[in-house]
Write an enzyme that holds these catalytic residues in place. Structure first.
Site, PDB file in Angstrom:
ATOM      1  N   ALA A  19       0.811  -1.218   0.000  1.00 23.61           N
ATOM      2  CA  ALA A  19       0.000   0.000   0.000  1.00 23.61           C
ATOM      3  C   ALA A  19       0.842   1.265   0.000  1.00 23.61           C
ATOM      4  O   ALA A  19       0.452   2.274  -0.595  1.00 23.61           O
ATOM      5  CB  ALA A  19      -0.942  -0.003   1.198  1.00 23.61           C
ATOM      6  N   THR A  20       2.005   1.243   0.647  1.00 25.17           N
ATOM      7  CA  THR A  20       2.852   2.447   0.681  1.00 25.17           C
ATOM      8  C   THR A  20       3.274   2.845  -0.728  1.00 25.17           C
ATOM      9  O   THR A  20       3.214   4.025  -1.103  1.00 25.17           O
ATOM     10  CB  THR A  20       4.082   2.222   1.580  1.00 25.17           C
ATOM     11  OG1 THR A  20       3.644   2.030   2.930  1.00 25.17           O
ATOM     12  CG2 THR A  20       5.021   3.425   1.524  1.00 25.17           C
ATOM     13  N   ASN A  26      -6.583   2.831  10.833  1.00 23.32           N
ATOM     14  CA  ASN A  26      -5.809   1.685  11.295  1.00 23.32           C
ATOM     15  C   ASN A  26      -5.578   1.668  12.796  1.00 23.32           C
ATOM     16  O   ASN A  26      -5.349   0.613  13.386  1.00 23.32           O
ATOM     17  CB  ASN A  26      -4.452   1.635  10.574  1.00 23.32           C
ATOM     18  CG  ASN A  26      -3.657   2.914  10.730  1.00 23.32           C
ATOM     19  OD1 ASN A  26      -4.104   3.985  10.320  1.00 23.32           O
ATOM     20  ND2 ASN A  26      -2.476   2.837  11.319  1.00 23.32           N
ATOM     21  N   SER A  37      -3.337  -3.482   0.637  1.00 22.59           N
ATOM     22  CA  SER A  37      -2.153  -4.284   0.938  1.00 22.59           C
ATOM     23  C   SER A  37      -2.593  -5.703   1.258  1.00 22.59           C
ATOM     24  O   SER A  37      -3.476  -5.915   2.093  1.00 22.59           O
ATOM     25  CB  SER A  37      -1.405  -3.683   2.134  1.00 22.59           C
ATOM     26  OG  SER A  37      -0.161  -4.315   2.322  1.00 22.59           O
ATOM     27  N   ALA A  38      -1.979  -6.694   0.629  1.00 24.80           N
ATOM     28  CA  ALA A  38      -2.437  -8.077   0.739  1.00 24.80           C
ATOM     29  C   ALA A  38      -2.365  -8.630   2.154  1.00 24.80           C
ATOM     30  O   ALA A  38      -3.234  -9.402   2.573  1.00 24.80           O
ATOM     31  CB  ALA A  38      -1.630  -8.971  -0.207  1.00 24.80           C
ATOM     32  N   HIS A  39      -1.339  -8.254   2.907  1.00 21.65           N
ATOM     33  CA  HIS A  39      -1.159  -8.891   4.219  1.00 21.65           C
ATOM     34  C   HIS A  39      -2.160  -8.409   5.266  1.00 21.65           C
ATOM     35  O   HIS A  39      -2.197  -8.933   6.379  1.00 21.65           O
ATOM     36  CB  HIS A  39       0.283  -8.720   4.728  1.00 21.65           C
ATOM     37  CG  HIS A  39       0.635  -7.349   5.221  1.00 21.65           C
ATOM     38  ND1 HIS A  39       0.716  -7.048   6.567  1.00 21.65           N
ATOM     39  CD2 HIS A  39       0.952  -6.212   4.565  1.00 21.65           C
ATOM     40  CE1 HIS A  39       1.074  -5.782   6.717  1.00 21.65           C
ATOM     41  NE2 HIS A  39       1.221  -5.254   5.513  1.00 21.65           N
ATOM     42  N   THR A  94       9.654  -6.413 -12.305  1.00 24.71           N
ATOM     43  CA  THR A  94       9.181  -7.777 -12.503  1.00 24.71           C
ATOM     44  C   THR A  94       8.198  -8.152 -11.403  1.00 24.71           C
ATOM     45  O   THR A  94       8.477  -7.984 -10.217  1.00 24.71           O
ATOM     46  CB  THR A  94      10.363  -8.767 -12.493  1.00 24.71           C
ATOM     47  OG1 THR A  94      11.274  -8.406 -13.530  1.00 24.71           O
ATOM     48  CG2 THR A  94       9.890 -10.198 -12.694  1.00 24.71           C
ATOM     49  N   CYS A 112       3.618   0.745  12.568  1.00 25.32           N
ATOM     50  CA  CYS A 112       4.627   1.483  11.808  1.00 25.32           C
ATOM     51  C   CYS A 112       5.396   2.474  12.681  1.00 25.32           C
ATOM     52  O   CYS A 112       6.491   2.892  12.351  1.00 25.32           O
ATOM     53  CB  CYS A 112       3.972   2.236  10.649  1.00 25.32           C
ATOM     54  SG  CYS A 112       3.100   1.151   9.510  1.00 25.32           S
TER      55      CYS A 112
END
Length: 363
Positions: free
Chosen positions: A72-73, A140, A184-186, A222, A309
């Site tokens: 996400a960042t 958050n 963000s996936a996590h 990639t 964070c």
């Protein structure tokens, strides 16, 4: 150990892990190909990425594009830096540092105030030269749900774009309309190191990271078939289990509120994701809790003193300050987060430990 820090990261879904292993296949296998190569292995890897793209897109409004990023960042930086230059970027005072620090870095940053309940007031004016508005969907730190639909309308009426940080919302509730959305996936049981920026249909932004232009000529580098495939399966599971997960979270919230009845809730109890409980001691000893000592004495319970964070920085939470808490009360606050894999027994055991340790401090 009892894990109650779902805002920092979520456990990897077994289904996502199984899918990732297919694309980490080494010598003798065929899953490690470069998805940008023209040969058979490359085409197979690319196909896996496109399946994942469809799965991630299924939780966004119809239309638009999913641009895969490292998280996400990066997605937020791409949105803020790639959507234009000059003008003002208006951000809520309780945005994640990825939004606040990037908005400040690109130039004129205007902060929007929030009410004591943690919601960003939609009646305040935007500067006349505002080019971008950033208001997250779910905070958050305190879990408050923001009036994002209204903010999107307000940005549109000011001829500005609207970026929504939906990191804490995606996979848990409907993602509301925006011009750009970062995820963000996590945070929804996918792997770390991968995320996405969703762009509404017809919107183009400039490339920020130059190179091969692999993602629609907007984001170079990639792509990882394993990470993206895992993210795709996590998104699929989240979509299929959204109602079930929400019901489970609500049950845990109800019990936790009973167990922490003597603590004050930070932020709204109603406009809130119920998997986030940010609390502080009530009464005359409200600011006397030593959270570091509490965490040390409850070392087998994983919870937070604020945003992961900023942990260890010693800084008072800017979110808790923005909703009017004194430094003492903010520093005496803790954040508990739960979700799909949390059990009622874990909530009860953790509450007993935390309450007992707080009592030892005279709270």
């Amino acid at each position: 150990m009892i894990y109650l820090d779902y805002q920092a990261t979520t456990p990897l879904a077994p289904e996502a892990r199984d899918e990732m292993l297919r694309w980490l296949d080494g010598p003798g296998g065929s899953g490690f190909g470069n998805p940008h190569s023209p040969h058979r292995m490359g085409r197979q890897a690319k196909a896996a990425i496109e399946v994942a793209r469809e799965r991630v897109a299924a939780l966004f409004p119809a239309g638009g594009r999913v641009i895969f990023t490292s998280g996400a960042t990066e997605a937020i930086n791409l949105a803020i830096r790639g959507s234009g230059a000059g003008g003002t970027v208006s951000v809520s005072a309780i945005e994640h540092a990825a939004v606040l620090d990037t908005a400040r870095a690109v130039g004129n940053c205007h902060e929007l105030n929030v009410a004591k309940n943690g919601q960003c007031n939609t009646k305040q004016d935007l500067p006349a030269d505002t080019r971008l508005v950033c208001v997250m969907q779910v905070n958050n730190e305190i879990g408050t749900i923001q009036p994002t639909v209204e903010w999107h309308r307000k940005a549109k009426s000011a001829n500005a774009l609207y970026l929504c940080d939906a990191v804490q919302a995606y996979g848990r509730m409907e993602v509301t309309g925006a011009d750009m959305v970062a995820i963000s996936a996590h945070k929804f049981h996918g792997p770390k190191g991968v995320g996405a920026l969703w762009l509404r249909e017809g919107l183009d932004i400039a490339e920020v990271q130059t190179g091969g232009g692999q993602e629609y000529g907007i984001r170079s580098g990639t792509l990882s078939p394993a990470l993206i495939a895992g993210m795709g399966v996590a998104a699929k599971e989240a979509k299929e289990r959204m109602e079930q997960d929400a019901d489970h979270v609500d049950k845990l919230w109800t019990r936790a509120r009973e167990l922490f009845a003597d603590w004050e809730l930070n932020g709204s109890a109603e406009a809130r994701w119920h998997g986030n409980m940010n609390i502080r001691p009530a009464g005359k000893n409200a600011g006397g809790l030593d959270v570091n000592r509490l965490m040390s004495e409850c070392r087998d319970v994983m919870f937070s003193a604020g945003s992961a964070c900023a942990s260890g920085s010693g800084r008072t939470s800017h979110v808790l300050e923005a909703i009017g808490l004194s430094q003492k009360k903010a520093k005496a606050s803790i954040r508990l987060g739960w979700g799909r894999y949390t059990t009622l027994d874990e909530i009860e055991t953790a509450a007993a430990k935390i309450n007992a340790a707080a009592k030892e401090q005279g709270i």
